[in-house]
Enzyme design. Structure first.
Site, PDB file in Angstrom:
ATOM      1  N   CYS A 123       0.815  -1.222   0.000  1.00  0.00           N
ATOM      2  CA  CYS A 123       0.000   0.000   0.000  1.00  0.00           C
ATOM      3  C   CYS A 123       0.844   1.266   0.000  1.00  0.00           C
ATOM      4  CB  CYS A 123      -0.978  -0.019   1.171  1.00  0.00           C
ATOM      5  SG  CYS A 123      -0.211   0.020   2.821  1.00  0.00           S
ATOM      6  N   HIS A 173      -2.355   1.010   6.773  1.00  0.00           N
ATOM      7  CA  HIS A 173      -2.750   0.979   5.367  1.00  0.00           C
ATOM      8  C   HIS A 173      -2.993   2.404   4.894  1.00  0.00           C
ATOM      9  CE1 HIS A 173      -4.143  -1.116   1.785  1.00  0.00           C
ATOM     10  NE2 HIS A 173      -5.174  -0.293   1.733  1.00  0.00           N
ATOM     11  N   HIS A 185      -5.826   2.048  -4.025  1.00  0.00           N
ATOM     12  CA  HIS A 185      -4.854   1.492  -3.082  1.00  0.00           C
ATOM     13  C   HIS A 185      -4.467   0.082  -3.521  1.00  0.00           C
ATOM     14  CE1 HIS A 185      -8.106  -0.723  -0.513  1.00  0.00           C
ATOM     15  NE2 HIS A 185      -8.603  -0.425  -1.691  1.00  0.00           N
TER      16      HIS A 185
END
Length: 232
Positions: A123, A173, A185
């Site tokens: 990510c 994240h 993402h």
């Protein structure tokens, strides 16, 4: 090309090709990747090593480089120097950041822990690579990126801002806001995506979208470039 005997901890090197950096001298777990052209410093030179401890210059990120890949380094002609950009200059480059992520999504890819050079990213690796593609350096990990950005309310989100997810303790994240409640993402297989995708920043949607939304921590805006420690 550099041999182990030629390595020095006092000079800066450049990567001649993309290189993997690991999180320990055993080199069993990827920590990050260094794209060709990136700068690094050698931190330690133990006797008869299987790997060498290094630190990437652009983001101060440490790792271990396999000894057999030392010959993919060359002395840097000039030391890395961070470029100072104003908030306004950064804003004009955000469309390029978004375009990079959308282009990356079109390439066959899967989620790779430690991936920063593509086509497979984690990510924060996708976010770092996207900003670096337009000359803006961010820290490497999601929690570092969260601390580096300017905190904004969710109502203030604009395309190019970052959205952070995780627990109360830590961001784990990160995604890039695209506008209209959507963000892009790279997410892991256990979350049902296994690669780059677009989700909605909303309670509405499929199970994956809802799961991420429940983990939403905060939002951030990139207003400066990362300056390595000890650099002017």
């Amino acid at each position: 090309m550099v041999s182990f005997e030629q390595l020095q901890a006092s000079i800066e090197y450049q990567c001649r090709t993309n290189l993997n950096l690991y999180d320990s001298p055993s080199c069993t777990r990827l920590a990050t990747q260094a794209a060709a052209g990136r700068h690094l410093r050698v931190l330690s030179l133990p006797e008869n090593p299987a790997a060498v401890e290094v630190c990437l210059c652009e983001d101060d990120y440490p790792g271990w480089l396999l000894l057999q890949e030392i010959n993919e380094l060359e002395p840097a002609v000039t030391p890395y120097q961070a470029i100072a950009l104003s908030t306004a200059e950064i804003s004009t480059r955000l469309p390029g950041v978004i375009s990079f992520t959308q282009w990356a999504m079109q390439q066959p890819n899967y989620y790779l822990w430690g991936g920063t050079v593509g086509p497979n990213y984690d990510c924060s690796g996708l976010i770092q690579a996207a900003f670096a593609s337009v000359g803006i350096w961010l820290p490497r990990d999601a929690y570092q990126q969260e601390a580096f950005t300017q905190s904004i309310a969710i109502e203030e989100l604009q395309p190019g801002d970052l959205v952070f997810f995780g627990s109360d303790q830590k961001a784990t994240h990160v995604g890039l806001y695209l506008g209209e409640q959507s963000y892009i993402h790279s997410s892991g297989k256990e979350m049902g995506r296994n690669g780059i995708g677009i989700d909605r920043l909303s309670e509405q949607g499929d199970e994956i979208t809802q799961s991420y939304y429940r983990q939403l921590r905060c939002c951030g805006r990139v207003v400066k470039c990362y300056k390595p420690h000890g650099r002017g």
